[in-house]
Each structure stands twice: as structure tokens, then as C-alpha cells.
Design a protein around this motif. Structure first.
Motif, PDB file in Angstrom:
ATOM      1  N   ILE A   1     -21.215  26.067 -45.861  1.00 20.12           N
ATOM      2  CA  ILE A   1     -22.490  25.334 -45.848  1.00 20.12           C
ATOM      3  C   ILE A   1     -23.158  25.433 -44.486  1.00 20.12           C
ATOM      4  N   LEU A   2     -22.372  25.269 -43.422  1.00 24.77           N
ATOM      5  CA  LEU A   2     -22.935  25.368 -42.076  1.00 24.77           C
ATOM      6  C   LEU A   2     -23.471  26.776 -41.797  1.00 24.77           C
ATOM      7  N   ILE A   3     -22.759  27.785 -42.257  1.00 34.92           N
ATOM      8  CA  ILE A   3     -23.220  29.166 -42.064  1.00 34.92           C
ATOM      9  C   ILE A   3     -24.552  29.386 -42.767  1.00 34.92           C
ATOM     10  N   VAL A   4     -24.646  28.927 -44.027  1.00 35.30           N
ATOM     11  CA  VAL A   4     -25.891  29.093 -44.795  1.00 35.30           C
ATOM     12  C   VAL A   4     -27.026  28.293 -44.158  1.00 35.30           C
ATOM     13  N   LEU A   5     -26.747  27.073 -43.719  1.00 31.61           N
ATOM     14  CA  LEU A   5     -27.778  26.280 -43.037  1.00 31.61           C
ATOM     15  C   LEU A   5     -28.253  26.983 -41.766  1.00 31.61           C
ATOM     16  N   GLY A   6     -27.313  27.634 -41.068  1.00 33.64           N
ATOM     17  CA  GLY A   6     -27.691  28.404 -39.890  1.00 33.64           C
ATOM     18  C   GLY A   6     -28.634  29.535 -40.237  1.00 33.64           C
ATOM     19  N   PHE A   7     -28.359  30.236 -41.346  1.00 33.22           N
ATOM     20  CA  PHE A   7     -29.272  31.290 -41.812  1.00 33.22           C
ATOM     21  C   PHE A   7     -30.668  30.717 -42.082  1.00 33.22           C
ATOM     22  N   ILE A   8     -30.709  29.572 -42.752  1.00 34.11           N
ATOM     23  CA  ILE A   8     -31.985  28.964 -43.133  1.00 34.11           C
ATOM     24  C   ILE A   8     -32.772  28.535 -41.900  1.00 34.11           C
ATOM     25  N   VAL A   9     -32.076  27.906 -40.931  1.00 33.13           N
ATOM     26  CA  VAL A   9     -32.743  27.510 -39.690  1.00 33.13           C
ATOM     27  C   VAL A   9     -33.316  28.733 -38.979  1.00 33.13           C
ATOM     28  N   ASN A  10     -32.621  29.869 -39.081  1.00 31.18           N
ATOM     29  CA  ASN A  10     -33.098  31.103 -38.461  1.00 31.18           C
ATOM     30  C   ASN A  10     -34.229  31.769 -39.230  1.00 31.18           C
TER      31      ASN A  10
ATOM     32  N   LEU B   1     -20.345  20.790 -25.889  1.00 30.93           N
ATOM     33  CA  LEU B   1     -20.040  19.365 -26.051  1.00 30.93           C
ATOM     34  C   LEU B   1     -20.000  18.994 -27.526  1.00 30.93           C
ATOM     35  N   PHE B   2     -20.923  19.525 -28.324  1.00 28.49           N
ATOM     36  CA  PHE B   2     -20.936  19.221 -29.757  1.00 28.49           C
ATOM     37  C   PHE B   2     -19.671  19.767 -30.429  1.00 28.49           C
ATOM     38  N   ILE B   3     -19.257  20.981 -30.043  1.00 29.77           N
ATOM     39  CA  ILE B   3     -18.029  21.550 -30.603  1.00 29.77           C
ATOM     40  C   ILE B   3     -16.823  20.719 -30.172  1.00 29.77           C
ATOM     41  N   PHE B   4     -16.809  20.306 -28.916  1.00 31.34           N
ATOM     42  CA  PHE B   4     -15.745  19.432 -28.405  1.00 31.34           C
ATOM     43  C   PHE B   4     -15.660  18.143 -29.218  1.00 31.34           C
ATOM     44  N   ILE B   5     -16.791  17.527 -29.496  1.00 30.72           N
ATOM     45  CA  ILE B   5     -16.833  16.280 -30.275  1.00 30.72           C
ATOM     46  C   ILE B   5     -16.251  16.507 -31.668  1.00 30.72           C
ATOM     47  N   SER B   6     -16.577  17.653 -32.267  1.00 31.52           N
ATOM     48  CA  SER B   6     -16.008  17.983 -33.581  1.00 31.52           C
ATOM     49  C   SER B   6     -14.490  18.050 -33.503  1.00 31.52           C
TER      50      SER B   6
ATOM     51  N   ALA C   1     -13.311  23.661 -29.171  1.00 28.86           N
ATOM     52  CA  ALA C   1     -12.922  22.676 -30.187  1.00 28.86           C
ATOM     53  C   ALA C   1     -11.505  22.175 -29.944  1.00 28.86           C
ATOM     54  N   MET C   2     -10.617  23.055 -29.488  1.00 29.69           N
ATOM     55  CA  MET C   2      -9.234  22.656 -29.275  1.00 29.69           C
ATOM     56  C   MET C   2      -9.089  21.675 -28.109  1.00 29.69           C
ATOM     57  N   ILE C   3      -9.925  21.813 -27.089  1.00 23.63           N
ATOM     58  CA  ILE C   3      -9.911  20.808 -26.016  1.00 23.63           C
ATOM     59  C   ILE C   3     -10.254  19.440 -26.606  1.00 23.63           C
ATOM     60  N   GLY C   4     -11.192  19.426 -27.549  1.00 26.87           N
ATOM     61  CA  GLY C   4     -11.508  18.184 -28.246  1.00 26.87           C
ATOM     62  C   GLY C   4     -10.327  17.676 -29.066  1.00 26.87           C
ATOM     63  N   ILE C   5      -9.623  18.578 -29.731  1.00 28.44           N
ATOM     64  CA  ILE C   5      -8.447  18.193 -30.521  1.00 28.44           C
ATOM     65  C   ILE C   5      -7.382  17.567 -29.613  1.00 28.44           C
TER      66      ILE C   5
ATOM     67  N   ARG D   1     -21.768  29.304 -35.307  1.00 24.51           N
ATOM     68  CA  ARG D   1     -20.704  29.215 -34.298  1.00 24.51           C
ATOM     69  C   ARG D   1     -19.919  27.917 -34.444  1.00 24.51           C
ATOM     70  N   ILE D   2     -20.606  26.824 -34.701  1.00 19.78           N
ATOM     71  CA  ILE D   2     -19.916  25.554 -34.942  1.00 19.78           C
ATOM     72  C   ILE D   2     -18.963  25.710 -36.130  1.00 19.78           C
ATOM     73  N   ALA D   3     -19.455  26.359 -37.186  1.00 27.15           N
ATOM     74  CA  ALA D   3     -18.651  26.542 -38.396  1.00 27.15           C
ATOM     75  C   ALA D   3     -17.379  27.321 -38.117  1.00 27.15           C
ATOM     76  N   PHE D   4     -17.521  28.492 -37.496  1.00 25.31           N
ATOM     77  CA  PHE D   4     -16.355  29.355 -37.276  1.00 25.31           C
ATOM     78  C   PHE D   4     -15.386  28.762 -36.254  1.00 25.31           C
ATOM     79  N   SER D   5     -15.912  28.231 -35.160  1.00 21.04           N
ATOM     80  CA  SER D   5     -15.022  27.710 -34.107  1.00 21.04           C
ATOM     81  C   SER D   5     -14.225  26.512 -34.596  1.00 21.04           C
ATOM     82  N   THR D   6     -14.865  25.606 -35.313  1.00 16.05           N
ATOM     83  CA  THR D   6     -14.148  24.429 -35.811  1.00 16.05           C
ATOM     84  C   THR D   6     -13.232  24.782 -36.981  1.00 16.05           C
TER      85      THR D   6
END
Length: 404
Positions: free
Chosen positions: A137-146, A97-102, A252-256, A165-170
């Protein structure tokens, strides 16, 4: 990445979708504190009535002795666990759903680019620079959260992440949207869904063969073990692994597609609501029909999961759009707007940057101790939510938003 004040520009058509910000906040609510509240309530009911819980899927088994309210508490809590493997719960919907919203936001975000790119050649460079920067930035933040900065060693660090995943898919969905017409976008969408189905079903995995869709035997898990560095989240596979990120592009494309339709002036708002409702049902039906041979599975992010979750996302968005933007019933969603306007910030804070639980115990611990022990967890998580909303409201009122 920067924290800036949002400047209110003159109103122009198409107007900003308040429902989209509210839906983003509703989605994020469940993973920052909502699930804790309802698990706490359900555990209280479980202890009160001595209910059993299945420790494979974490479902609490209700009895006829429960009141309607208690049944609702248990039912909601049961939906806030991922499916063990095949299947679908509400908790499985939160990520797609979050990816769809993006995706829905892209036709609005890139409107200026499409309107002015013919007259300003530098716009393309600006758009792609911003897109690449956001992705990194999202990829690096993902590393930090992990836990990257805990320096536990390469082999003990998980590099795949939700934010990754959000970063790459969007990112790839945006590339398709920016460079191809709508008919060609649909071709890309279908090619990815069917291509993923064929490689998952017909490419053999060493020692397992082709089409073995078990945690160890599926192709996506094998690729993770073969190519993904560091630690895998589930030992033999990672739910945010390499191959399974490809079909997430279609989420993401369904959201688009949804955002493109909403932004168009081809139909009245009420007609859009009806058409979106039918589109959502169609996606769900197609996902269920295809699942006869290709199961709905979040971990593998199967093509059927994309369609089923996409259909559910469309229906949820349609509900929010109708109530908030069409009927202008908005007051109820204000707390969701606070969350949705700083969704990445609160996600990072709630997943390690800030210990909200310790803060809640420090401020409200005495009050929590005054109530029966079985209800203390639910009250503590409610206090956590209160602290989060207080901070988010302050940021919203100041118009301070984390821009990525």
C-alpha cells in the motif's frame, strides 16, 4: 488500507507512548506547512533588509542589522533546506526520523504476536500478511504521490518515492526483528552498515572507478541509472533509489533498539532518559568520526548518515519522552498528536490529494491581502496549517485514523 474508529482497550503495560505520536506529528509538521511558514517569514526579513541568498544551498546570509527574532527566522529557514551534497541540516533529519519512529513502535506493535505465537500458530500468517499489505500500500501510495495516475508516460514517471523507502526499510527491519534475537539483530545492523560502506568505497563504477562519492560517480547513482525504471528525480541519481534504501533499514533498526529498551523494565524512566541521551551522543560521535573517510550524506544515505541522524533522532525522542511521558507535561503537544495520529493521511493530502493553498486563499485570501506584501506568504501558510489542524482535530476527536 481503511479508515476506522480506534477502539480504546483497557490499559495494559507497557502503556502507549504519547511522546512517540507527538514526535511523529512534530516531524510531519515541517513538511506539511511548517517549512512554508518559516520560509515565508525568512523571505520577508530578506526583502526588508535586502539580504543575499546563496542559490546553491539556499542559505540566506544574515547581517548585524537583524534583530534576535529576525535572526531566528532566518536561521530556522536556513535549516529547512537539504544539504546540496555532503553535510547535514535539520531538514535532512526529517525523513530518517520518521523511519526511526516507525522502528520504535515495532516492539509495541508486535508485543501481542510474541506473547501468543506459541499458542496460536495462525498469528504468524496474520502478522506477515499485514506487513506485506502495508508495504504494498505504501509503495502504491508513493507512486500516486509521484503522479502515476496523471499518465504522463512510463519514461516520465518517477517510481522511487519517500513512501516507498519507508515501506522497504521498515519491511526488512520488521523481518529482522521478528525472526532474530537482539544479539543477532545487532549483527545484522553492523553487517548492513559496514557492508554498505565497503561496496560504496571498493566496488568500481564504470568510467569513474571505486570510491568516487560524487553525484554521478557513486555506486548508488550508477545502480539507479542501470536498474531503476522511469524517471530519476535528479537525472543522474534518485535520492530514494535502490541501493541507498538498504542502509535505511538500519535507521529503522535504531528505532527498534530504542523501542526495545524503552519497553523493557530494566531501568527507571529517569535512568532510561540518561542512557538514551548517552546513546544518542555516542551515535553522533561515531558518525562524525567515521565521516572522516565516509562522508555524512543523505542522498547516498551513507552509514555515517545513519549513525548521525540516528543519534539526533534518539536525542529528540529522549526529549519528547522525558517531557511528555516521564514528566507528564502534555498539553503543549496536542496539535502534534492530531498530526501524528494521521501522519500518512496528511502527508498524502498535503502532497497532491488536497490543494490546501487554494482552500486557504478562498477562505482567508481577503484577510491576507490586508497585510504588507512581504508577510503575506507566511500568513497564507499559517492559514494552511490552521485548515490542516482543523481537519486533523476533527478526525482525532472522532477517533478516525488511517490504518495501513
Amino acid at each position: 488500507m481503511k479508515l476506522t474508529a480506534r477502539v480504546d482497550l483497557p490499559v495494559s503495560k507497557p502503556k502507549r507512548l504519547i511522546s512517540l505520536d507527538a514526535l511523529r506529528g512534530f516531524d510531519m509538521f515541517w513538511i506539511i506547512s511548517g517549512e512554508g511558514i518559516f520560509h515565508g517569514l525568512a523571505n520577508a526579513v530578506k526583502q526588508k533588509h535586502g539580504l543575499a541568498q546563496n542559490h546553491q544551498d539556499w542559505q540566506i546570509i544574515g547581517t548585524e542589522n537583524l534583530s534576535l527574532l529576525e535572526r531566528m527566522m532566518v536561521g530556522i529557514s536556513n535549516q529547512l533546506h537539504h544539504s546540496p551534497w555532503n553535510g547535514f541540516t535539520f531538514y535532512d533529519l526529517i525523513f530518517p526520523l520518521f523511519i526511526f519512529i516507525s522502528g520504535v513502535s515495532m516492539p509495541y506493535s508486535y508485543q501481542k504476536y510474541f506473547e501468543n505465537r506459541a499458542n496460536d500458530k495462525s498469528l504468524s500468517n496474520q502478522v506477515y500478511y499485514s506487513l506485506i499489505k502495508r508495504t504494498l500500500i505504501l509503495i502504491v501510495l508513493g507512486f500516486i504521490v509521484n503522479g502515476l495516475l496523471q499518465w504522463n508516460g512510463f519514461e516520465n514517471t518517477r517510481f522511487a518515492s519517500v513512501l516507498g523507502r519507508i515501506a522497504f526499510s521498515t519491511f526488512f527491519a520488521a523481518l529482522i526483528y521478528l525472526n532474530f534475537s537482539l544479539p543477532k539483530q545487532i549483527i545484522w545492523f553492523l553487517a548492513i552498515l559496514f557492508g554498505y560502506y565497503f561496496i560504496m568505497m571498493y566496488v568500481p563504477v564504470p568510467h569513474f572507478g571505486a570510491g568516487v562519492l560524487t553525484p554521478e560517480g557513486n555506486l548508488s547513482a550508477y545502480i539507479d541509472r542501470l536498474l531503476l525504471p522511469g524517471k530519476l528525480h535528479r537525472i543522474v541519481y534518485d535520492p530514494e533509489g535502490i541501493l541507498s534504501t538498504i542502509p535505511a533499514i538500519c535507521s529503522a533498526m535504531i528505532g527498534i533498539f530504542t523501542g526495545t529498551f524503552i519497553k523493557s523494565e530494566s531501568s527507571s524512566p529517569n535512568q532510561k532518559v540518561l542512557k538514551l541521551f548517552l546513546a544518542g551522543l555516542a551515535c553522533i560521535a561515531l558518525g562524525l568520526l567515521w565521516s572522516i573517510i565516509f562522508p555524512i550524506n543523505k542522498t547516498m544515505w551513507t552509514s555515517t548518515f545513519v549513525l548521525f541522524a540516528g543519534g539526533c533522532s534518539i536525542l529528540l525522542f529522549t526529549l519528547f519522552y522525558y517531557v511528555i511521558d516521564v514528566q507528564s507535561i502534555k498539553k503543549w503537544c496536542v496539535p502534534f498528536l492530531w498530526i501524528g495520529s494521521n501522519s500518512i493521511l496528511i502527508y498524502v493530502c498535503a502532497h497532491g490529494l488536497i490543494n490546501f493553498e487554494s482552500t486557504a486563499v478562498f477562505i482567508f485570501g481577503g484577510l491576507v491581502q490586508k497585510i504588507p506584501a512581504i508577510w503575506q506568504s507566511a500568513l497564507l501558510w499559517t492559514a494552511i496549517l490552521g485548515i490542516q489542524l482543523f481537519i486533523l482535530k476533527f478526525l482525532y476527536d472522532k477517533k478516525w485514523f488511517l490504518k495501513i
